[in-house]
Write a protein that holds these residues in place. Structure first.
Motif, PDB file in Angstrom:
ATOM      1  N   ASP A  71     -27.601 -47.814 -68.100  1.00 21.70           N
ATOM      2  CA  ASP A  71     -28.269 -49.213 -67.535  1.00 21.70           C
ATOM      3  C   ASP A  71     -27.754 -50.295 -68.412  1.00 21.70           C
ATOM      4  OD1 ASP A  71     -29.933 -47.308 -66.550  1.00 21.70           O
ATOM      5  OD2 ASP A  71     -31.874 -48.154 -67.139  1.00 21.70           O
TER       6      ASP A  71
ATOM      7  N   VAL B  56     -28.198 -47.222 -62.451  1.00 19.61           N
ATOM      8  CA  VAL B  56     -28.839 -46.508 -63.074  1.00 19.61           C
ATOM      9  C   VAL B  56     -28.025 -44.962 -63.615  1.00 19.61           C
ATOM     10  CG1 VAL B  56     -30.997 -47.627 -62.664  1.00 19.61           C
ATOM     11  CG2 VAL B  56     -30.539 -45.303 -61.935  1.00 19.61           C
TER      12      VAL B  56
ATOM     13  N   GLY C  19     -34.891 -39.304 -66.165  1.00 16.57           N
ATOM     14  CA  GLY C  19     -35.463 -40.264 -65.263  1.00 16.57           C
ATOM     15  C   GLY C  19     -34.696 -40.929 -64.328  1.00 16.57           C
ATOM     16  N   THR C  20     -33.246 -40.615 -64.311  1.00 20.48           N
ATOM     17  CA  THR C  20     -32.435 -40.953 -63.190  1.00 20.48           C
ATOM     18  C   THR C  20     -32.892 -40.329 -61.985  1.00 20.48           C
ATOM     19  OG1 THR C  20     -30.589 -41.521 -64.729  1.00 20.48           O
ATOM     20  CG2 THR C  20     -29.951 -41.135 -62.492  1.00 20.48           C
TER      21      THR C  20
ATOM     22  N   GLY D  27     -32.655 -50.753 -65.529  1.00 22.41           N
ATOM     23  CA  GLY D  27     -33.853 -50.603 -66.589  1.00 22.41           C
ATOM     24  C   GLY D  27     -33.867 -50.833 -67.792  1.00 22.41           C
TER      25      GLY D  27
ATOM     26  N   ASN E 244     -35.594 -38.849 -61.154  1.00 25.30           N
ATOM     27  CA  ASN E 244     -36.939 -39.481 -60.709  1.00 25.30           C
ATOM     28  C   ASN E 244     -36.645 -40.659 -59.874  1.00 25.30           C
ATOM     29  OD1 ASN E 244     -39.197 -41.637 -61.520  1.00 25.30           O
ATOM     30  ND2 ASN E 244     -40.127 -39.777 -61.078  1.00 25.30           N
ATOM     31  N   THR E 245     -35.831 -41.583 -60.378  1.00 28.45           N
ATOM     32  CA  THR E 245     -35.499 -42.764 -59.688  1.00 28.45           C
ATOM     33  C   THR E 245     -34.800 -42.510 -58.301  1.00 28.45           C
ATOM     34  OG1 THR E 245     -34.917 -44.003 -61.793  1.00 28.45           O
ATOM     35  CG2 THR E 245     -34.382 -44.938 -59.785  1.00 28.45           C
TER      36      THR E 245
ATOM     37  N   ASN F  27     -39.407 -46.736 -62.797  1.00 25.84           N
ATOM     38  CA  ASN F  27     -38.505 -46.375 -61.785  1.00 25.84           C
ATOM     39  C   ASN F  27     -38.652 -46.417 -60.261  1.00 25.84           C
ATOM     40  OD1 ASN F  27     -37.341 -45.263 -64.245  1.00 25.84           O
ATOM     41  ND2 ASN F  27     -37.878 -43.055 -63.974  1.00 25.84           N
TER      42      ASN F  27
END
Length: 301
Positions: free
Chosen positions: A159, A123, A241-242, A153, A244-245, A221
């Motif tokens: 992605d 990701v 968001g990365t 994702g 967060n993952t 995520n």
């Protein structure tokens, strides 16, 4: 008329719980902990349990969800099914507030196979640079060639590059999406998702008609991290968001690997920060990832 628990099919009961979980997930989880699936669904569908935000026509909506899923080639997968990915139970440990999905909706090929443990997430940034896309094609493509299923994702940027790299090398890829499978998001990825479904899987925890919402991407995520043996980040900014993952991967004890980029590139600042802080291991290719994981499906023939 809402069916009584003794006439409620188990599949419809699961669909009822999935629909109710959109607005009352804590209530659904509490009922599932103390009741059989059919009884829990019947209590919600008949209003015997008060749950804020649950629609009146819950059973009808759930039946439509099953019909809608069938119309787009998707299926409901539950804990009753061999296809249910056992790795998601890691989300039910203390300290993980979101918990595992109530159900999953899947489109594509069956995923219970002898090599099901060989899944790695790739990701990264949506606004990927040419460098990031190039690195992703190399890393994800090499992992796919070695027999790893590449999970991502389904978003723009890294992605999409990871999914395409796996497909172009004849490998298998899984897209965990943040909307229902009856909606293509992002819209330009319709053809890509069709390709993924031919040999891999599209996975969502949301009923087929569920539109995009910000919190669903953060929820997505955690599922990407849970389904993967490790997380590889080819390119990431300092926010987004990365990261967060990556936090989900740490909570779930999944190793995180990051690929460094040009020192002046803001698109790689997230990778550099994860490496510098000790939250990610520096790698430059797929072989280093495989060596660190001490696992190689290609070696099994």
């Amino acid at each position: 008329m809402i069916p009584a628990s003794h006439t409620l099919s188990r599949r419809l009961a699961w669909a009822i719980l999935a629909r109710a979980a959109l607005t009352a997930a804590p209530v659904v989880r509490e009922l599932m902990a103390t009741h059989e699936v059919e009884e829990a669904a019947a209590q919600l569908a008949t209003g015997r349990v008060a749950a804020t935000g649950v629609p009146d026509a819950l059973a009808d909506l759930a039946a439509r969800d099953l019909d809608h899923a069938a119309s787009v080639g998707a299926r409901l997968v539950t804990r009753d099914d061999a296809e249910w990915p056992r790795a998601v139970t890691d989300l039910d440990v203390p300290g993980i507030t979101a918990g595992s999905p109530v159900v999953l909706w899947m489109r594509g090929t069956l995923r219970h196979s002898p090599l099901a443990q060989f899944h790695v997430a790739v990701v990264g940034a949506r606004a990927a640079s040419d460098y990031g896309v190039h690195v992703t094609h190399d890393v994800a493509g090499d992992l796919a060639e070695r027999g790893w299923t590449v999970i991502s994702g389904g978003a723009f940027g890294i992605d999409a590059a990871a999914h395409r790299a796996a497909l172009n090398r004849g490998g298998r890829t899984v897209a965990v999406v943040a909307t229902g499978l009856g909606r293509t998001y992002p819209a330009p990825h319709g053809e890509l998702f069709d390709r993924i479904a031919e040999t891999g899987l599209l996975i969502s925890e949301y009923p087929p008609d569920t539109p995009a919402a910000k919190h669903q991407f953060l929820q997505r995520n955690r599922l990407v991290a849970a389904l993967s043996r490790a997380l590889v980040i080819p390119e990431s900014g300092i926010r987004g968001g990365t990261r967060n993952t990556a936090r989900w991967a740490h909570q779930l004890n999944r190793p995180v690997f990051a690929i460094p980029g040009p020192v002046y590139s803001s698109a790689s600042r997230g990778c550099h920060d994860l490496i510098r802080s000790g939250h990610a291991r520096l790698v430059t290719d797929a072989h280093q990832v495989i060596d660190d994981l001490h696992a190689d499906p290609a070696a099994l023939g």
